[in-house]
Design a protein around this motif. Structure first.
Motif, PDB file in Angstrom:
ATOM      1  N   ALA A  19      32.989  41.838  30.850  1.00 59.81           N
ATOM      2  CA  ALA A  19      33.588  42.704  31.027  1.00 59.81           C
ATOM      3  C   ALA A  19      33.064  43.740  31.356  1.00 59.81           C
ATOM      4  O   ALA A  19      32.355  44.090  29.694  1.00 59.81           O
ATOM      5  CB  ALA A  19      34.539  43.125  29.991  1.00 59.81           C
ATOM      6  N   ALA A  65      35.945  46.122  38.549  1.00 61.76           N
ATOM      7  CA  ALA A  65      36.816  44.451  38.916  1.00 61.76           C
ATOM      8  C   ALA A  65      35.656  44.516  40.651  1.00 61.76           C
ATOM      9  O   ALA A  65      35.078  45.669  40.819  1.00 61.76           O
ATOM     10  CB  ALA A  65      37.702  45.435  39.586  1.00 61.76           C
ATOM     11  N   LEU A 125      37.230  38.972  36.593  1.00 59.99           N
ATOM     12  CA  LEU A 125      36.042  39.958  36.337  1.00 59.99           C
ATOM     13  C   LEU A 125      34.150  38.806  36.322  1.00 59.99           C
ATOM     14  O   LEU A 125      34.977  37.995  36.163  1.00 59.99           O
ATOM     15  CB  LEU A 125      36.166  40.089  34.647  1.00 59.99           C
ATOM     16  CG  LEU A 125      37.511  40.815  34.278  1.00 59.99           C
ATOM     17  CD1 LEU A 125      37.297  40.386  32.522  1.00 59.99           C
ATOM     18  CD2 LEU A 125      36.696  42.297  33.883  1.00 59.99           C
ATOM     19  N   TRP A 135      44.699  41.448  40.239  1.00 62.33           N
ATOM     20  CA  TRP A 135      43.911  40.579  38.532  1.00 62.33           C
ATOM     21  C   TRP A 135      44.776  39.444  39.118  1.00 62.33           C
ATOM     22  O   TRP A 135      45.460  38.839  39.497  1.00 62.33           O
ATOM     23  CB  TRP A 135      44.238  40.620  37.356  1.00 62.33           C
ATOM     24  CG  TRP A 135      43.705  41.636  37.016  1.00 62.33           C
ATOM     25  CD1 TRP A 135      44.505  43.153  37.426  1.00 62.33           C
ATOM     26  CD2 TRP A 135      42.098  42.286  36.643  1.00 62.33           C
ATOM     27  NE1 TRP A 135      43.221  44.527  37.173  1.00 62.33           N
ATOM     28  CE2 TRP A 135      42.069  44.432  36.744  1.00 62.33           C
ATOM     29  CE3 TRP A 135      40.745  42.012  37.327  1.00 62.33           C
ATOM     30  CZ2 TRP A 135      40.943  43.820  36.438  1.00 62.33           C
ATOM     31  CZ3 TRP A 135      39.668  42.416  37.595  1.00 62.33           C
ATOM     32  CH2 TRP A 135      39.513  43.531  36.876  1.00 62.33           C
ATOM     33  N   VAL A 167      41.648  41.112  30.525  1.00 60.59           N
ATOM     34  CA  VAL A 167      41.343  42.481  31.147  1.00 60.59           C
ATOM     35  C   VAL A 167      42.285  43.145  30.035  1.00 60.59           C
ATOM     36  O   VAL A 167      41.041  44.492  29.705  1.00 60.59           O
ATOM     37  CB  VAL A 167      41.951  42.470  32.835  1.00 60.59           C
ATOM     38  CG1 VAL A 167      42.223  44.334  33.143  1.00 60.59           C
ATOM     39  CG2 VAL A 167      40.872  42.226  33.594  1.00 60.59           C
TER      40      VAL A 167
END
Ligand code: CDP
Length: 128
Positions: free
Chosen positions: A7, A16, A31, A110, A118
């Motif tokens: 992250a 991202a 990630l 995602w 996230v």
């Protein structure tokens, strides 16, 4: 097998990365990270993978609690990281990168397995 993802934070935003391969994951956002290699600690994996995939130097931070199953035999673990130098470029595995502010985190699709990480990462987003 452990996959370590980052992250990555910079100025209050989270990075991202859109996967370009394999076909079943292409177009989904993650990630960035990769597999732990023999003899490596997870922070070393993170630094190596983000250097290879994005061309940046990062400083690993804390581990985000939890562990998320991937394909059989693989689990995802996530560390926060801070950008030290470089501007991320999609050198390997990705075809687009975006820095997302907290209110933009839902704007990309995602990977399912990355979503809980996230959400946790969002809670830890440093103020710009
Ligand atoms: O670069 P390397 O081959 O070590 O690993 P990768 O192909 O980037 O990732 C290994 C596996 O973990 C793939 O199946 C990815 O889809 C998965 N992965 C994931 O689900 N979420 C992430 N944030 C990073 C990787």
């Amino acid at each position: 097998m452990v996959v370590v993802a980052g992250a990555l934070y910079d100025r209050g935003r989270l990075l991202a990365a859109r996967r370009s391969a394999p076909v079943e994951l292409a177009g989904r956002w993650e990630l960035p990270g990769g597999k732990l290699e023999p003899g490596e600690g997870p922070e070393e994996t993170l630094v190596r993978e983000l250097r290879e995939e994005l061309g940046v130097e990062v400083e690993p931070g804390e581990r985000i609690p939890g562990e998320w199953p991937l394909k059989p035999g693989y689990v995802l673990r996530v560390w926060t990281a801070r950008l030290l130098s470089g501007e991320p470029r999609p050198l390997e595995d990705h075809d687009e990168l975006r820095w997302l502010a907290r209110h933009e985190l839902d704007s990309v699709d995602w990977l399912d397995q990355d979503r809980p990480a996230v959400a946790e990462a969002a809670l830890r987003l440093p103020v710009a």
